[in-house]
Design an enzyme around this catalytic site. Structure first.
Site, mmCIF file in Angstrom:
data_model
loop_
_atom_site.group_PDB
_atom_site.id
_atom_site.type_symbol
_atom_site.label_atom_id
_atom_site.label_comp_id
_atom_site.label_asym_id
_atom_site.label_seq_id
_atom_site.Cartn_x
_atom_site.Cartn_y
_atom_site.Cartn_z
ATOM 1 N N ASP A 70 0.879 -1.171 0.000
ATOM 2 C CA ASP A 70 0.000 0.000 0.000
ATOM 3 C C ASP A 70 0.918 1.222 0.000
ATOM 4 O O ASP A 70 1.632 1.462 0.980
ATOM 5 C CB ASP A 70 -0.875 -0.053 1.259
ATOM 6 C CG ASP A 70 -1.785 1.167 1.407
ATOM 7 O OD1 ASP A 70 -1.505 2.199 0.770
ATOM 8 O OD2 ASP A 70 -2.751 1.073 2.181
ATOM 9 N N VAL A 71 0.910 1.987 -1.101
ATOM 10 C CA VAL A 71 1.896 3.072 -1.235
ATOM 11 C C VAL A 71 1.718 4.176 -0.197
ATOM 12 O O VAL A 71 2.625 4.980 0.011
ATOM 13 C CB VAL A 71 1.889 3.712 -2.653
ATOM 14 C CG1 VAL A 71 2.375 2.725 -3.700
ATOM 15 C CG2 VAL A 71 0.521 4.296 -2.999
ATOM 16 N N ASN A 97 2.483 5.581 -10.080
ATOM 17 C CA ASN A 97 1.208 5.590 -10.803
ATOM 18 C C ASN A 97 -0.010 5.373 -9.903
ATOM 19 O O ASN A 97 -1.095 5.869 -10.205
ATOM 20 C CB ASN A 97 1.256 4.500 -11.886
ATOM 21 C CG ASN A 97 -0.115 4.170 -12.430
ATOM 22 O OD1 ASN A 97 -0.668 4.928 -13.231
ATOM 23 N ND2 ASN A 97 -0.700 3.065 -11.973
ATOM 24 N N TYR A 170 -9.206 14.998 -5.177
ATOM 25 C CA TYR A 170 -8.432 14.451 -6.304
ATOM 26 C C TYR A 170 -7.639 15.562 -7.004
ATOM 27 O O TYR A 170 -6.428 15.430 -7.247
ATOM 28 C CB TYR A 170 -9.397 13.781 -7.288
ATOM 29 C CG TYR A 170 -8.727 13.064 -8.434
ATOM 30 C CD1 TYR A 170 -8.203 11.788 -8.265
ATOM 31 C CD2 TYR A 170 -8.640 13.656 -9.690
ATOM 32 C CE1 TYR A 170 -7.584 11.120 -9.325
ATOM 33 C CE2 TYR A 170 -8.038 12.998 -10.750
ATOM 34 C CZ TYR A 170 -7.510 11.732 -10.571
ATOM 35 O OH TYR A 170 -6.915 11.080 -11.622
ATOM 36 N N LYS A 174 -3.537 16.026 -7.349
ATOM 37 C CA LYS A 174 -2.826 16.070 -8.631
ATOM 38 C C LYS A 174 -2.080 17.393 -8.786
ATOM 39 O O LYS A 174 -0.974 17.428 -9.342
ATOM 40 C CB LYS A 174 -3.796 15.831 -9.789
ATOM 41 C CG LYS A 174 -4.430 14.432 -9.779
ATOM 42 C CD LYS A 174 -3.397 13.321 -9.933
ATOM 43 C CE LYS A 174 -4.023 11.942 -10.033
ATOM 44 N NZ LYS A 174 -3.039 10.867 -10.243
HETATM 45 C C1 BGC Z 1 -9.619 10.911 -13.807
HETATM 46 C C2 BGC Z 1 -10.719 10.360 -14.685
HETATM 47 C C3 BGC Z 1 -11.191 11.418 -15.682
HETATM 48 C C4 BGC Z 1 -10.033 12.096 -16.383
HETATM 49 C C5 BGC Z 1 -10.461 13.260 -17.234
HETATM 50 C C6 BGC Z 1 -8.543 11.478 -14.681
HETATM 51 O O1 BGC Z 1 -7.472 11.942 -13.920
HETATM 52 O O2 BGC Z 1 -9.129 9.888 -12.961
HETATM 53 O O3 BGC Z 1 -11.808 9.916 -13.887
HETATM 54 O O4 BGC Z 1 -12.031 10.806 -16.651
HETATM 55 O O5 BGC Z 1 -9.085 12.546 -15.438
HETATM 56 O O6 BGC Z 1 -11.343 14.117 -16.579
#
Ligand code: BGC
Length: 272
Positions: A70-71, A97, A170, A174
């Site tokens: 588990d990273v 990744n 998310y 990122k």
């Molecule tokens: C997400 C996907 C999404 C894509 C474009 C990715 O980073 O994990 O769920 O479809 O970005 O929006």
């Protein structure tokens, strides 16, 4: 072997690919293996998926091992690299990744969903990068094998720069990955460690299955993709191979956007 194949030749080099039991990670593990690398196929829960990737690589005459880790856990990541060293002697390439989504409107998001995404996507990449850098420095330069001390490819997303409602955890993870990648590139370039990123757009994997599995959803998704198709894991793997191999030896701190034009503000073709 011809000159072009030589450009992508990774024989004698070992790669760790996190989250490699399915999707983009599996595609990358397969392609690095086909280019001759020894591959550590990391997985968290899908042993079955990881073993299938390993078998495919072995059947093609390559060397690969599955390693559960588990990273987001420091001790798991340390063990992942120990097992890589035990199997292949060292590591030349890390493809960070492993990642996930836990979507919810920001005002309803649980702290657990916030933390899980940050822990796996961002802290998990940091832990893997830290362990890879330690291993590169421990081994030292072997110019006959590789002109770099080591190479890291960080899998990010177009959401490292495109805001994404309902996925604040998310997008934050990122965005963090982007500056982490650039900061590591800046910090270690003089030691000949290259750190680059890939920002995939919509790629057909489990993470976004609900956006492409029925035709109506896929049509709506394609409104965002000028190139007119949803990506495949191989689209990302081919960019990862280039960044991992020595044909890109002068490239560091860069992100390759692989998204069929999603980041080109397609709404402006007729609007604005
Ligand atoms: C997400 C996907 C999404 C894509 C474009 C990715 O980073 O994990 O769920 O479809 O970005 O929006």
């Amino acid at each position: 072997m011809n000159a072009i194949a030589d450009l992508f030749d990774l024989s004698g080099q070992a790669a760790v690919v996190t989250g490699a039991s399915s999707g983009i990670g599996a595609g990358i593990a397969r392609l690095l293996g086909r280019a001759g690398a020894d591959v550590v196929v990391n997985y968290r829960s899908s042993e079955h998926g990881a073993r299938a990737v390993v078998k495919e690589l072995e059947d093609a005459g390559g060397r690969a091992i599955p390693v559960q880790a588990d990273v987001s856990k420091e001790e798991d990541v340390a063990r992942l690299f120990e097992e890589a060293r035990r199997a292949f002697g060292t590591v030349h390439i890390l493809v960070a990744n492993a990642g996930l989504q836990r979507d919810a409107p920001a005002h309803e998001m649980s702290l657990e969903d916030w933390r899980t995404v940050i822990d796996v996507n961002l802290t998990g990449q940091y832990l893997a990068c830290r362990e890879a850098i330690r291993e590169f420095r421990r081994r030292g330069m072997v110019p006959e094998t590789c002109p770099a001390l080591g190479k890291i490819v960080s899998i990010s997303s177009v959401h490292q720069f495109i805001p994404w409602a309902g996925r604040v955890n998310y997008a934050a993870s990122k965005g963090g990955i982007m500056l982490m990648m650039q900061s590591l590139a800046q910090e270690y370039a003089h030691e000949k460690i290259r750190v680059n990123g890939i920002a995939p757009g919509a790629v057909k994997t489990n993470i976004n299955k609900s956006s492409w599995e029925d035709p109506e959803a896929e049509r709506a998704l394609l409104d965002l993709v000028p190139y007119g198709r949803v990506g495949e894991p191989d689209d990302i793997a081919q960019a990862a191979l280039w960044l991992a191999c020595d044909a890109s030896d002068y490239v560091t701190g860069e992100t390759i956007v692989v998204d069929g034009g999603m980041a080109l503000y397609p709404g402006f073709r007729e609007g604005g």
